[in-house]
Design a protein around this motif. Structure first.
Motif, short mmCIF file in Angstrom:
data_model
loop_
_atom_site.label_atom_id
_atom_site.label_comp_id
_atom_site.label_asym_id
_atom_site.label_seq_id
_atom_site.Cartn_x
_atom_site.Cartn_y
_atom_site.Cartn_z
N VAL A 1 0.85 -1.19 0.00
CA VAL A 1 0.00 0.00 0.00
C VAL A 1 0.88 1.23 0.00
N ASP A 2 0.51 2.24 -0.81
CA ASP A 2 1.27 3.49 -0.80
C ASP A 2 0.38 4.63 -0.31
N ALA A 3 0.92 5.83 -0.29
CA ALA A 3 0.18 6.99 0.24
C ALA A 3 -1.06 7.29 -0.60
N LEU A 4 -0.97 7.07 -1.92
CA LEU A 4 -2.14 7.30 -2.77
C LEU A 4 -3.28 6.35 -2.42
N THR A 5 -2.93 5.10 -2.14
CA THR A 5 -3.94 4.12 -1.74
C THR A 5 -4.69 4.60 -0.50
N CYS A 6 -3.93 5.05 0.49
CA CYS A 6 -4.54 5.54 1.73
C CYS A 6 -5.40 6.77 1.48
N SER A 7 -4.95 7.62 0.57
CA SER A 7 -5.72 8.82 0.23
C SER A 7 -7.07 8.45 -0.38
#
Length: 375
Positions: free
Chosen positions: A100-106
């Motif tokens: 998971v990356d920051a975009l996924t969390c966003s």
């Protein structure tokens, strides 16, 4: 590969996208060129010709989808009318042990905000800290927006206070959240703090939140300052600001009893006033017993084809309160307002009115307009 990418850009319909996918499958490029497959997936999920079911089906044909490919479908799901599907997609992604990356969390936080999923938002918050994304300003702003929208203002304030560097979006999220959470005093204080202490310029979202709080508090002077700022910065040219801005200013002036100024604001508007604005003016006229302005607002409502018979009953009540109604020819069966009002109220529930010529009548039954017929 370059030729295939060029063809992808020319795909202006789902049928063309399907043709290109068939070509990639038969030529063996579908599995061996992941970057091209990712672009095809993004085209299916995010372009103007996007088709979410087809994009999902395409995704499931991938043997080892990358994080970017998961995110392409995820972004579309988060924007869809059913954001809970986006939350479910994130859970599936986590169960598949996908990175998971920051975009996924966003994306998942935006889905939580739209679905008002507070519990899931808290879980994502803990995972953001666990994954080491806690310092990401964009993520923390999104998290602040989520907490504000789901109504947990204490969490929103905590996230706001922990932010070292705050941009306009952070202030907007908290101001709007406080305004919608019935904490207008704190919202207007935050707006004032932003305007005076921070080197930030309020934008259209900021001023709408500030106007909303002024309306809740009846803070006319502060509302006038926000109105002046909007006019000076020409923010009233923004469509969203324009519609909400004038309505709130008319409401503020009406609550303060400045009926004539409210009427002048309506006339000054760069667009045609809607029914709600005239109803706001009518309600303020009733509160302050301004029969002339109530008649004018009612006249406008009739011309616009308003079907809210309550508007006209409101005018009649104003007239009666001001002693401008008298017994008509029907004795106790009807009351007639003086000639300049042009309204007749019948005990049977019928109300007659004349708009220039001819005269019209409507009947109120269960507070709904059942007909508008020439007499």
């Amino acid at each position: 590969m370059a030729n295939s990418e060029s063809l992808l850009q020319k795909c202006t319909s789902l049928a063309r996208i399907k043709q290109l996918q068939a070509h990639l499958l038969t030529s063996g490029k579908f599995q061996f060129y992941p970057s091209l497959t990712a672009k095809l997936l993004e085209r299916c999920a995010l372009s103007p010709v996007a088709n979410l079911p087809y994009a999902t089906a395409l995704f499931h044909r991938l043997q080892n989808p990358s994080t970017n490919q998961w995110n392409a479908v995820f972004r579309r799901l988060a924007q869809s009318p059913q954001p809970t599907q986006g939350i479910a997609w994130y859970k599936t992604m986590s169960q598949a042990s996908q990175k998971v990356d920051a975009l996924t969390c966003s994306f998942v936080l935006k889905a939580c905000a739209r679905a008002l999923a507070f519990t899931e938002a808290m879980q994502i918050h803990s995972q953001i800290v666990k994954f080491g994304f806690g310092a990401d300003v964009l993520l923390r702003t999104t998290l602040l927006d989520v907490y504000a929208k789901v109504g947990n203002l204490e969490f929103a304030l905590k996230v706001f206070d922990e932010l070292g560097q705050r941009d306009t979006a952070c202030w907007n999220a908290l101001i709007s959240g406080l305004a919608q959470g019935n904490r207008p005093t704190e919202a207007i204080a935050l707006f004032q703090r932003m305007s005076e202490e921070e080197d930030l310029k309020p934008n259209e979202v900021t001023v709408l939140g500030a106007l909303s709080t002024c309306s809740q508090l009846g803070a006319l002077k502060r509302g006038e300052k926000v109105h002046a700022y909007i006019m000076d910065e020409k923010l009233d040219m923004h469509v969203i600001v324009c519609n909400a801005h004038y309505g709130t200013v008319v409401d503020l002036l009406g609550r303060a009893g400045r009926i004539q100024e409210a009427y002048e604001i309506i006339n000054y508007m760069p667009m045609i006033p809607d029914v709600v604005l005239w109803q706001t003016l009518l309600g303020a006229s009733k509160t302050y017993r301004n029969v002339e302005m109530a008649e004018l607002a009612s006249q406008k409502l009739i011309e616009m084809g308003s079907e809210g018979c309550g508007d006209f009953v409101l005018l009649l009540r104003i007239s009666r309160e001001m002693g401008r109604c008298r017994q008509g020819g029907g004795g106790h069966e009807e009351k007639r307002c003086e000639e300049d009002t042009g309204f007749w109220l019948h005990r049977s529930g019928r109300c007659d009115t004349q708009v220039r010529s001819p005269a019209y009548a409507f009947r109120c039954r269960r507070m709904r307009l059942k007909g508008l017929k020439p007499l």
